[in-house]
Design a protein around this motif. Structure first.
Motif, mmCIF file in Angstrom:
data_model
loop_
_atom_site.group_PDB
_atom_site.id
_atom_site.type_symbol
_atom_site.label_atom_id
_atom_site.label_comp_id
_atom_site.label_asym_id
_atom_site.label_seq_id
_atom_site.Cartn_x
_atom_site.Cartn_y
_atom_site.Cartn_z
ATOM 1 N N ARG A 138 -56.489 -80.461 -13.052
ATOM 2 C CA ARG A 138 -57.672 -80.478 -13.900
ATOM 3 C C ARG A 138 -57.396 -81.408 -15.078
ATOM 4 O O ARG A 138 -56.620 -81.056 -15.969
ATOM 5 C CB ARG A 138 -57.973 -79.076 -14.431
ATOM 6 N N ASP A 163 -58.163 -58.466 -27.153
ATOM 7 C CA ASP A 163 -59.214 -58.286 -28.155
ATOM 8 C C ASP A 163 -60.516 -57.866 -27.486
ATOM 9 O O ASP A 163 -61.459 -57.458 -28.149
ATOM 10 C CB ASP A 163 -59.426 -59.589 -28.942
ATOM 11 N N GLY A 171 -57.389 -69.874 -16.192
ATOM 12 C CA GLY A 171 -58.238 -69.089 -17.094
ATOM 13 C C GLY A 171 -57.559 -67.872 -17.691
ATOM 14 O O GLY A 171 -58.136 -67.168 -18.516
ATOM 15 N N ALA A 172 -56.297 -67.627 -17.276
ATOM 16 C CA ALA A 172 -55.591 -66.450 -17.797
ATOM 17 C C ALA A 172 -55.246 -66.628 -19.273
ATOM 18 O O ALA A 172 -55.143 -65.649 -20.027
ATOM 19 C CB ALA A 172 -54.322 -66.198 -16.986
ATOM 20 N N GLY A 173 -55.060 -67.885 -19.670
ATOM 21 C CA GLY A 173 -54.728 -68.142 -21.071
ATOM 22 C C GLY A 173 -53.374 -68.808 -21.258
ATOM 23 O O GLY A 173 -52.789 -68.731 -22.334
ATOM 24 N N LEU A 203 -52.800 -67.382 -13.219
ATOM 25 C CA LEU A 203 -54.034 -67.911 -12.652
ATOM 26 C C LEU A 203 -54.772 -68.768 -13.678
ATOM 27 O O LEU A 203 -54.573 -68.617 -14.881
ATOM 28 C CB LEU A 203 -54.957 -66.762 -12.214
ATOM 29 N N THR A 219 -52.474 -72.113 -21.358
ATOM 30 C CA THR A 219 -52.448 -73.225 -22.306
ATOM 31 C C THR A 219 -52.568 -72.715 -23.738
ATOM 32 O O THR A 219 -51.836 -73.146 -24.633
ATOM 33 C CB THR A 219 -53.598 -74.205 -21.979
ATOM 34 N N THR A 220 -53.480 -71.790 -23.927
ATOM 35 C CA THR A 220 -53.653 -71.200 -25.252
ATOM 36 C C THR A 220 -52.358 -70.520 -25.695
ATOM 37 O O THR A 220 -51.914 -70.691 -26.832
ATOM 38 C CB THR A 220 -54.797 -70.153 -25.223
ATOM 39 N N GLY A 261 -51.984 -61.528 -26.344
ATOM 40 C CA GLY A 261 -52.970 -62.408 -26.969
ATOM 41 C C GLY A 261 -54.130 -61.558 -27.441
ATOM 42 O O GLY A 261 -54.637 -60.705 -26.705
ATOM 43 N N THR A 262 -54.546 -61.780 -28.683
ATOM 44 C CA THR A 262 -55.612 -60.941 -29.243
ATOM 45 C C THR A 262 -56.787 -61.775 -29.745
ATOM 46 O O THR A 262 -57.503 -61.348 -30.639
ATOM 47 C CB THR A 262 -55.060 -60.092 -30.410
ATOM 48 N N GLY A 263 -56.945 -62.975 -29.185
ATOM 49 C CA GLY A 263 -58.091 -63.788 -29.585
ATOM 50 C C GLY A 263 -57.879 -65.230 -29.170
ATOM 51 O O GLY A 263 -56.824 -65.588 -28.653
ATOM 52 N N GLU A 264 -58.905 -66.043 -29.389
ATOM 53 C CA GLU A 264 -58.841 -67.437 -28.960
ATOM 54 C C GLU A 264 -58.103 -68.326 -29.952
ATOM 55 O O GLU A 264 -57.671 -69.416 -29.604
ATOM 56 C CB GLU A 264 -60.265 -67.971 -28.758
ATOM 57 N N LYS A 320 -49.904 -71.054 -28.939
ATOM 58 C CA LYS A 320 -49.589 -69.944 -29.846
ATOM 59 C C LYS A 320 -48.077 -69.790 -29.999
ATOM 60 O O LYS A 320 -47.562 -69.577 -31.095
ATOM 61 C CB LYS A 320 -50.163 -68.625 -29.296
ATOM 62 N N GLN A 379 -56.781 -80.402 -22.977
ATOM 63 C CA GLN A 379 -56.748 -79.145 -23.735
ATOM 64 C C GLN A 379 -55.363 -78.915 -24.355
ATOM 65 O O GLN A 379 -55.252 -78.526 -25.517
ATOM 66 C CB GLN A 379 -57.117 -77.990 -22.792
ATOM 67 N N THR A 415 -53.038 -61.336 -22.085
ATOM 68 C CA THR A 415 -54.000 -61.964 -22.989
ATOM 69 C C THR A 415 -55.314 -61.186 -23.028
ATOM 70 O O THR A 415 -55.550 -60.304 -22.210
ATOM 71 C CB THR A 415 -54.322 -63.396 -22.532
ATOM 72 N N LYS A 416 -56.127 -61.542 -23.983
ATOM 73 C CA LYS A 416 -57.502 -61.037 -24.125
ATOM 74 C C LYS A 416 -57.549 -59.535 -24.402
ATOM 75 O O LYS A 416 -58.477 -58.847 -23.967
ATOM 76 C CB LYS A 416 -58.349 -61.427 -22.910
#
Ligand code: GDP
Length: 281
Positions: free
Chosen positions: A126, A236, A95-97, A93, A99-100, A259-262, A104, A132, A233-234
């Motif tokens: 988008r 953290d 915002g799940a992360g 979805l 791209t980040t 994932g443990t951070g941005e 990584k 991004q 992810t997230k």
């Protein structure tokens, strides 16, 4: 001298009531909790309590072992294609992360394998998503293939793969579009990209903070795409991460990274035993 004690039905009932609350507080989906507790009850009753432990501790040990086993037992490596490039597609979805995570992973592959990945920006809905990915790409010094927002995603992927073949990239990471909720058009598009790219890995990226919802999302994505692995992810955040248990139980697919951070360094291999302790709190 103490005789050998056995775990009684009463011991189990009492402890599993507490475990049930702990799992629900950790955001594990209710059907998963119920099934898990049933299994523990069957498994624990009548087990001999070792000298050093109380019955309650013995049950908790069983719970911990069982949780670790359901979560996959040990670490799960990234699968690789026997010939280059290994194609990895991200899904999830908005915002799940995704791209980040793509950034990584690209960074990790460069550092651990001296790899030369190419990232493909296939989220055309988008414009900010493309920017991004390009930002992330420049941060980790990995090229990003994009064709703006007017070309169909499946064509972008086709062109990106042709470029990767020409440049002999060893990995291709495809960043796909997400929506705020699952919709059929998005799913069709992902199915088409899968059919074209035939990725070695389809990694479902899920936000741990979404708790119970994460389990439904994972179910739907897995039914449609038959994913090969999951990224949570997230972690953290303040969630205990029960989503990991639900997702693993519902999809049966291995969780590969968390994932443990941005920051682009905030990526860890998933360890089932650590996750079990975290979920139990
Ligand atoms: P996408 O829409 O799936 O591509 O999601 P993004 O990669 O854009 O991530 C959405 C937001 O979550 C961004 O603000 C990221 O910085 C953030 N994010 C991604 N992964 C993590 C993580 O592991 N921990 C935290 N705290 N934030 C994350």
């Amino acid at each position: 001298m103490r005789g050998k004690k056995k775990i009684t039905e009463n011991d189990v009932l009492e402890i599993t009531k507490e475990i049930r609350v702990a799992l629900l507080e950790a955001d594990v989906a209710l059907p998963v909790v119920k099934k898990f507790i049933r299994n523990i009850r069957t498994r624990a009753i009548g087990v001999e309590v070792s000298e050093a432990l109380q019955p309650a501790q013995q049950v908790i040990k069983i719970v911990d072992e069982e949780l670790t086993a359901i979560l996959g037992g040990g670490e799960s490596e990234l699968d690789k294609s026997p010939k280059i490039p290994t194609i990895i597609m991200m899904a999830g979805l908005q915002g799940a992360g995704k791209t980040t995570f793509a950034g990584k992973l690209a960074k990790r592959l460069k550092e651990t394998e001296n790899a030369r990945p190419l990232m493909i920006a296939a989220d055309v809905y988008r414009p900010a998503a493309i920017e991004q990915l390009k930002t992330v790409g420049s941060q980790v010094d990995v090229p990003v293939f994009e064709e703006g927002t007017t070309v169909a995603p499946v064509e972008i992927v086709r062109h990106g793969l042709a470029l990767a073949a020409e440049k002999r990239n060893d990995y291709v990471l495809i960043d796909t579009a997400g929506r705020l909720e699952i919709d059929e058009k998005l799913m069709d598009e992902l199915v088409q990209i899968k059919a074209l790219a035939q990725p070695t890995e389809i990694l479902l990226v899920v936000d741990a903070m979404t708790g119970q919802v994460a389990a439904d999302v994972a179910k739907k994505f897995n039914e449609t795409l038959d994913v090969t692995g999951v990224i949570i992810t997230k972690l953290d955040g303040d969630t205990r991460g029960g989503a990991a248990l639900s997702i693993r139980e519902i999809t049966g697919k291995p969780i590969k990274f968390v994932g443990t951070g941005e920051k682009l360094t905030d990526l860890e291999v998933f360890y089932p035993d650590r996750m079990s302790s975290r979920i139990l709190g």
